[in-house]
Write a protein that holds these residues in place. Structure first.
Motif, PDB file in Angstrom:
ATOM      1  N   TYR A 298      59.872  71.486  76.231  1.00  0.00           N
ATOM      2  CA  TYR A 298      59.398  72.488  75.287  1.00  0.00           C
ATOM      3  C   TYR A 298      58.236  71.907  74.482  1.00  0.00           C
ATOM      4  N   TYR A 299      57.186  72.703  74.365  1.00  0.00           N
ATOM      5  CA  TYR A 299      55.996  72.306  73.632  1.00  0.00           C
ATOM      6  C   TYR A 299      55.737  73.300  72.505  1.00  0.00           C
ATOM      7  N   CYS A 300      55.237  72.796  71.372  1.00  0.00           N
ATOM      8  CA  CYS A 300      54.753  73.696  70.335  1.00  0.00           C
ATOM      9  C   CYS A 300      53.228  73.608  70.298  1.00  0.00           C
ATOM     10  N   ALA A 301      52.619  74.699  69.887  1.00  0.00           N
ATOM     11  CA  ALA A 301      51.165  74.761  69.887  1.00  0.00           C
ATOM     12  C   ALA A 301      50.690  75.715  68.808  1.00  0.00           C
ATOM     13  N   VAL A 302      49.588  75.372  68.162  1.00  0.00           N
ATOM     14  CA  VAL A 302      48.990  76.190  67.115  1.00  0.00           C
ATOM     15  C   VAL A 302      47.814  76.977  67.683  1.00  0.00           C
ATOM     16  N   ASP A 303      47.763  78.244  67.309  1.00  0.00           N
ATOM     17  CA  ASP A 303      46.683  79.126  67.743  1.00  0.00           C
ATOM     18  C   ASP A 303      45.846  79.516  66.535  1.00  0.00           C
ATOM     19  N   ASN A 304      44.530  79.521  66.687  1.00  0.00           N
ATOM     20  CA  ASN A 304      43.669  79.924  65.584  1.00  0.00           C
ATOM     21  C   ASN A 304      43.847  81.396  65.215  1.00  0.00           C
ATOM     22  N   ASP A 305      44.420  82.163  66.109  1.00  0.00           N
ATOM     23  CA  ASP A 305      44.740  83.557  65.816  1.00  0.00           C
ATOM     24  C   ASP A 305      45.967  83.576  64.894  1.00  0.00           C
ATOM     25  N   PRO A 306      45.884  84.214  63.761  1.00  0.00           N
ATOM     26  CA  PRO A 306      47.030  84.185  62.848  1.00  0.00           C
ATOM     27  C   PRO A 306      48.198  85.067  63.284  1.00  0.00           C
ATOM     28  N   TYR A 307      47.989  85.904  64.322  1.00  0.00           N
ATOM     29  CA  TYR A 307      49.015  86.876  64.683  1.00  0.00           C
ATOM     30  C   TYR A 307      49.557  86.734  66.102  1.00  0.00           C
ATOM     31  N   ALA A 308      48.988  85.852  66.888  1.00  0.00           N
ATOM     32  CA  ALA A 308      49.413  85.732  68.275  1.00  0.00           C
ATOM     33  C   ALA A 308      49.207  84.305  68.771  1.00  0.00           C
ATOM     34  N   CYS A 309      49.813  84.016  69.904  1.00  0.00           N
ATOM     35  CA  CYS A 309      49.785  82.661  70.449  1.00  0.00           C
ATOM     36  C   CYS A 309      49.241  82.648  71.879  1.00  0.00           C
ATOM     37  N   ALA A 310      48.347  83.549  72.182  1.00  0.00           N
ATOM     38  CA  ALA A 310      47.879  83.695  73.559  1.00  0.00           C
ATOM     39  C   ALA A 310      47.031  82.524  74.037  1.00  0.00           C
ATOM     40  N   THR A 311      46.250  81.958  73.155  1.00  0.00           N
ATOM     41  CA  THR A 311      45.336  80.881  73.562  1.00  0.00           C
ATOM     42  C   THR A 311      45.423  79.739  72.556  1.00  0.00           C
ATOM     43  N   PRO A 312      46.463  78.927  72.648  1.00  0.00           N
ATOM     44  CA  PRO A 312      46.634  77.840  71.674  1.00  0.00           C
ATOM     45  C   PRO A 312      45.478  76.850  71.675  1.00  0.00           C
ATOM     46  N   ASP A 313      45.245  76.307  70.510  1.00  0.00           N
ATOM     47  CA  ASP A 313      44.144  75.363  70.349  1.00  0.00           C
ATOM     48  C   ASP A 313      44.612  73.928  70.172  1.00  0.00           C
ATOM     49  N   TYR A 314      45.794  73.762  69.646  1.00  0.00           N
ATOM     50  CA  TYR A 314      46.326  72.424  69.388  1.00  0.00           C
ATOM     51  C   TYR A 314      47.758  72.359  69.910  1.00  0.00           C
ATOM     52  N   TRP A 315      48.061  71.248  70.570  1.00  0.00           N
ATOM     53  CA  TRP A 315      49.370  71.083  71.204  1.00  0.00           C
ATOM     54  C   TRP A 315      50.085  69.846  70.679  1.00  0.00           C
ATOM     55  N   GLY A 316      51.389  69.970  70.595  1.00  0.00           N
ATOM     56  CA  GLY A 316      52.215  68.822  70.300  1.00  0.00           C
ATOM     57  C   GLY A 316      52.719  68.202  71.593  1.00  0.00           C
ATOM     58  N   GLN A 317      53.380  67.081  71.448  1.00  0.00           N
ATOM     59  CA  GLN A 317      53.985  66.475  72.635  1.00  0.00           C
ATOM     60  C   GLN A 317      55.232  67.271  73.003  1.00  0.00           C
ATOM     61  N   GLY A 318      55.666  67.191  74.183  1.00  0.00           N
ATOM     62  CA  GLY A 318      56.832  67.948  74.606  1.00  0.00           C
ATOM     63  C   GLY A 318      58.119  67.285  74.186  1.00  0.00           C
ATOM     64  N   THR A 319      59.153  68.098  74.122  1.00  0.00           N
ATOM     65  CA  THR A 319      60.489  67.582  73.865  1.00  0.00           C
ATOM     66  C   THR A 319      61.423  68.205  74.900  1.00  0.00           C
ATOM     67  N   LEU A 320      62.187  67.355  75.566  1.00  0.00           N
ATOM     68  CA  LEU A 320      63.000  67.794  76.695  1.00  0.00           C
ATOM     69  C   LEU A 320      64.336  68.347  76.228  1.00  0.00           C
ATOM     70  N   VAL A 321      64.643  69.532  76.705  1.00  0.00           N
ATOM     71  CA  VAL A 321      65.953  70.141  76.503  1.00  0.00           C
ATOM     72  C   VAL A 321      66.627  70.255  77.862  1.00  0.00           C
ATOM     73  N   THR A 322      67.787  69.669  77.980  1.00  0.00           N
ATOM     74  CA  THR A 322      68.543  69.724  79.223  1.00  0.00           C
ATOM     75  C   THR A 322      69.866  70.423  78.961  1.00  0.00           C
ATOM     76  N   VAL A 323      70.109  71.487  79.695  1.00  0.00           N
ATOM     77  CA  VAL A 323      71.345  72.245  79.549  1.00  0.00           C
ATOM     78  C   VAL A 323      72.212  71.985  80.765  1.00  0.00           C
ATOM     79  N   SER A 324      73.350  71.399  80.539  1.00  0.00           N
ATOM     80  CA  SER A 324      74.250  71.074  81.645  1.00  0.00           C
ATOM     81  C   SER A 324      75.208  72.226  81.908  1.00  0.00           C
ATOM     82  N   SER A 325      75.509  72.423  83.167  1.00  0.00           N
ATOM     83  CA  SER A 325      76.409  73.530  83.535  1.00  0.00           C
ATOM     84  C   SER A 325      77.857  73.096  83.516  1.00  0.00           C
TER      85      SER A 325
END
Length: 120
Positions: free
Chosen positions: A93-120
């Motif tokens: 999972y990654y978080c990202a900031v978009d210069n658009d204050p209302y949408a996230c269609a074209t992010p400009d800045y990205w964080g590093q990813g963080t892994l989520v593993t769901v075991s069955s």
């Protein structure tokens, strides 16, 4: 601009988990922040977006009712609360900031990813 994603880990199917993304360098009072995820070998997909006000909060249909996005303005941090997790939610999972204050269609800045593993 720096984004620090945290909270990834291993969780059992049906369980809950919360991701955090702390932002520095820009104020989330003016920018939207989105969560994205990627499974190795598959395309990245948008998960959720938090705009500058609560009315601009969105989640993709496949997680609607299970995932909730929220923001702490004082901490300039956005959270992704994930409930009823399923193995298919396993991804980086990654978080990202978009210069658009209302949408996230074209992010400009990205964080590093963080892994989520769901075991069955």
């Amino acid at each position: 601009v720096q984004l620090q994603a945290s909270g990834g880990g291993l969780v059992q199917s049906g369980g809950s988990h919360r991701l955090s993304c702390a932002v520095s360098g820009v104020s989330l009072d003016n920018y939207a922040l989105g969560w994205f995820r990627q499974v190795p070998g598959k395309e990245q997909e948008w998960v959720s977006c938090s705009g500058v006000t609560d009315e601009y909060a969105y989640v993709r249909d496949s997680v609607k009712g299970r995932f909730t996005i929220s923001k702490d303005g004082a901490k300039n941090t956005v959270y992704l609360q994930m409930n009823s997790l399923q193995p298919e939610d396993t991804a980086v999972y990654y978080c990202a900031v978009d210069n658009d204050p209302y949408a996230c269609a074209t992010p400009d800045y990205w964080g590093q990813g963080t892994l989520v593993t769901v075991s069955s």
